[in-house]
Design an enzyme around this catalytic site. Structure first.
Site, short mmCIF file in Angstrom:
data_model
loop_
_atom_site.label_atom_id
_atom_site.label_comp_id
_atom_site.label_asym_id
_atom_site.label_seq_id
_atom_site.Cartn_x
_atom_site.Cartn_y
_atom_site.Cartn_z
N HIS A 133 140.13 -38.23 2.37
CA HIS A 133 138.90 -38.87 2.85
C HIS A 133 137.85 -38.69 1.77
O HIS A 133 137.75 -37.61 1.19
CB HIS A 133 138.44 -38.22 4.16
CG HIS A 133 137.37 -38.99 4.86
ND1 HIS A 133 136.05 -38.93 4.48
CD2 HIS A 133 137.44 -39.85 5.89
CE1 HIS A 133 135.35 -39.72 5.27
NE2 HIS A 133 136.17 -40.30 6.13
N ASP A 170 142.86 -41.19 11.43
CA ASP A 170 143.88 -42.22 11.64
C ASP A 170 145.27 -41.62 11.81
O ASP A 170 146.13 -42.21 12.47
CB ASP A 170 143.89 -43.22 10.46
CG ASP A 170 142.65 -44.10 10.48
OD1 ASP A 170 142.14 -44.37 11.57
OD2 ASP A 170 142.20 -44.50 9.39
N1 CMC Z 1 148.01 -39.79 -0.63
C1 CMC Z 1 148.29 -39.32 -1.85
N2 CMC Z 1 147.34 -38.96 -2.73
C2 CMC Z 1 146.07 -39.09 -2.36
C3 CMC Z 1 145.72 -39.56 -1.09
C4 CMC Z 1 146.75 -39.92 -0.21
N3 CMC Z 1 146.47 -40.37 1.02
N4 CMC Z 1 144.37 -39.58 -0.98
C5 CMC Z 1 143.90 -39.15 -2.14
N5 CMC Z 1 144.91 -38.84 -2.98
C6 CMC Z 1 144.81 -38.30 -4.30
C7 CMC Z 1 144.57 -39.40 -5.32
O1 CMC Z 1 145.76 -39.94 -5.81
C8 CMC Z 1 143.77 -38.68 -6.35
O2 CMC Z 1 144.67 -37.88 -7.11
P1 CMC Z 1 144.48 -37.69 -8.68
O3 CMC Z 1 143.14 -37.04 -8.82
O4 CMC Z 1 145.63 -36.85 -9.07
O5 CMC Z 1 144.50 -39.08 -9.24
C9 CMC Z 1 142.92 -37.69 -5.55
O6 CMC Z 1 143.64 -37.48 -4.35
C10 CMC Z 1 141.54 -38.23 -5.24
O7 CMC Z 1 141.69 -39.53 -4.62
P2 CMC Z 1 140.67 -40.73 -4.78
O8 CMC Z 1 141.39 -41.99 -4.62
O9 CMC Z 1 139.84 -40.55 -6.01
O10 CMC Z 1 139.72 -40.46 -3.56
P3 CMC Z 1 138.86 -41.53 -2.77
O11 CMC Z 1 137.66 -40.82 -2.30
O12 CMC Z 1 138.63 -42.77 -3.53
O13 CMC Z 1 139.86 -41.90 -1.59
C11 CMC Z 1 140.75 -42.44 0.46
C12 CMC Z 1 139.63 -41.68 -0.24
C13 CMC Z 1 140.56 -42.31 1.97
C14 CMC Z 1 140.67 -43.90 0.09
C15 CMC Z 1 142.12 -41.85 0.05
O14 CMC Z 1 142.19 -40.50 0.44
C16 CMC Z 1 143.28 -42.64 0.60
O15 CMC Z 1 143.70 -43.64 0.00
N6 CMC Z 1 143.85 -42.22 1.77
C17 CMC Z 1 144.90 -42.97 2.42
C18 CMC Z 1 144.29 -44.08 3.28
C19 CMC Z 1 143.66 -43.55 4.53
O16 CMC Z 1 144.23 -42.70 5.22
N7 CMC Z 1 142.48 -44.08 4.87
C20 CMC Z 1 141.75 -43.71 6.08
C21 CMC Z 1 140.46 -43.01 5.75
S1 CMC Z 1 139.72 -42.15 7.12
C22 CMC Z 1 139.36 -43.29 8.34
C23 CMC Z 1 138.53 -44.42 7.85
O17 CMC Z 1 137.40 -44.24 7.41
O18 CMC Z 1 139.02 -45.54 7.92
#
Ligand code: CMC
Length: 370
Positions: A260, A313
């Site tokens: 998140h 989720d």
């Molecule tokens: N699975 C695998 N790796 C992950 C995940 C995941 N779900 N989430 C983050 N990471 C890793 C990512 O690859 C990155 O690693 P590295 O630094 O080695 O490249 C690190 O964690 C930081 O991730 P980020 O993409 O820079 O973080 P962000 O703030 O842009 O992403 C997020 C937040 C929610 C988009 C992401 O955690 C994600 O894609 N999660 C899966 C989708 C999900 O469950 N979404 C629902 C969010 S909560 C309810 C809502 O608001 O809808």
């Protein structure tokens, strides 16, 4: 102009002042109009939290009854169902919902008004209309008649009954209602920001809500709950899930339901609560233990392998599955609940409006000649 700071994805940027909600990561509290969201999920009804969001205070018994009546008895303009009937059933449920939310303006003589008082007056009706549309998305796609809400049941019970088209027990209704409260409001996620950006042009609530549906569809946002359920069904067992997750991690794929932007390295407090809701539901139903076991295995793997924790989720998905809700409705239900929070944000934006208009760092060419 103050010195410009560039933060990709607006990470860490303060983009609004609000009295609605705040994710206090230091105190580990989600504040909703001064109350702790977890306490609201445990003790309040969905309608009470709608009242809190719209009126800035918990509703009296009289106001609560008025809100519930407005939400339950809201009429979806027939043209909305006519449009839905014409859309191909193969179209994604969130695309059908987006079209329907936009079309809701057809039944509103004040549709173009961005006046906060008018929006406040219409908000309960819009929340009720969106819930009824969501409850009927799958029925209409299957060529069946929409289910109407009945004044004999609470808003939450109506919503669940209309989706599953059977009597529902009190523990099923409460689990569903708690998920709705968990989803109702969450500060400034992408969809709420999208709605506020649109509202800041003094565009009306239907336009702002339509943009929020579009945003919420994305798998990085609301679309994650249905993706989680597909993953659990594909895995079938805790061992199957462990294998599937490890394979995904090797391929550097994202695992839905984890991580998140705000909570990244800690558990989303709503996920912890929905985990409790899942366990209570399983105990009451006497089945579904496999999903609790799978979710726990997945949680353990992600914590040890990636230092990542579940978001809401992750645990909402098995709760909805055990309630017999079609998977295509998981994200639309998230939106139906969030409509209350979105209306509070749209009203607040229109009360204290400042047009959103950021700047860019230009990285393209210059000086080209025709
Ligand atoms: N699975 C695998 N790796 C992950 C995940 C995941 N779900 N989430 C983050 N990471 C890793 C990512 O690859 C990155 O690693 P590295 O630094 O080695 O490249 C690190 O964690 C930081 O991730 P980020 O993409 O820079 O973080 P962000 O703030 O842009 O992403 C997020 C937040 C929610 C988009 C992401 O955690 C994600 O894609 N999660 C899966 C989708 C999900 O469950 N979404 C629902 C969010 S909560 C309810 C809502 O608001 O809808």
């Amino acid at each position: 102009m103050p010195e410009a700071i560039y933060s990709p994805g607006l990470e860490g940027v303060i983009a609004a002042e609000t009295r609605i909600s705040f994710l206090d990561t230091e105190q580990e509290e989600i504040v909703i109009r001064g109350y702790n969201l977890l306490e609201l999920i445990r003790k309040a009804s969905f309608v009470e939290v709608v009242g809190l969001l719209l009126d800035e205070r918990l509703p009296s018994a009289e106001r609560r009854a008025e809100l519930e009546r407005a939400m339950v008895e809201a009429i979806v303009p027939p043209v909305v169902y006519e449009i839905l009937r014409k859309l191909p059933a193969s179209m994604h449920a969130m695309d059908r919902l987006r079209t329907a939310v936009s079309a809701l303006a057809a039944g509103d003589s004040e549709a173009n008004s961005a006046h906060p008082e008018s929006e406040h007056r219409r908000a309960p009706r819009i929340i009720g209309q969106v819930a009824q549309i969501v409850a009927n998305l799958s029925h209409i796609a299957q060529g069946e008649k929409p289910e109407a809400f009945s004044p004999n049941y609470s808003f939450a019970e109506n919503f669940l009954r209309a989706i599953v088209r059977r009597d529902v027990s009190s523990h099923e209704t409460r689990a569903f209602e708690q998920s709705l409260i968990a989803y109702i409001e969450h500060e400034l996620p992408n969809s709420t920001f999208a709605a506020r950006v649109v509202a800041s042009t003094l565009a009306d609530a239907y336009g702002a809500l339509t943009s929020a549906v579009a945003s919420l569809k994305g798998p990085l946002h609301g679309g994650a709950n249905e993706a989680v359920m597909h993953m659990l069904l594909e895995a079938r067992t805790p061992d199957g899930l462990e294998q599937l997750m490890r394979d995904k991690l090797v391929r550097k794929e994202r695992i839905m339901g984890f991580g998140h932007r705000v909570y990244m390295r800690r558990m989303d407090p709503r996920a912890q609560l929905l985990k409790e809701v899942l366990h209570t539901l399983i105990q009451a139903k006497g089945n579904g233990y496999i999903y609790a076991d799978m979710c726990q295995r997945g949680e353990d793997i992600m914590r040890t392998e990636k230092g990542l924790y579940p978001n809401l989720d992750y645990y909402a998905a098995p709760v909805y599955y055990l309630l017999d809700i079609p998977i295509e409705l998981y994200t639309p239900i998230f939106f139906a609940a969030r409509t209350a929070g979105l209306m509070a944000h749209i009203i607040e934006q229109h009360q204290e409006n400042r047009l959103y208009r950021p700047r860019v760092i230009y990285t393209g060419p210059r000086g080209l000649k025709l």
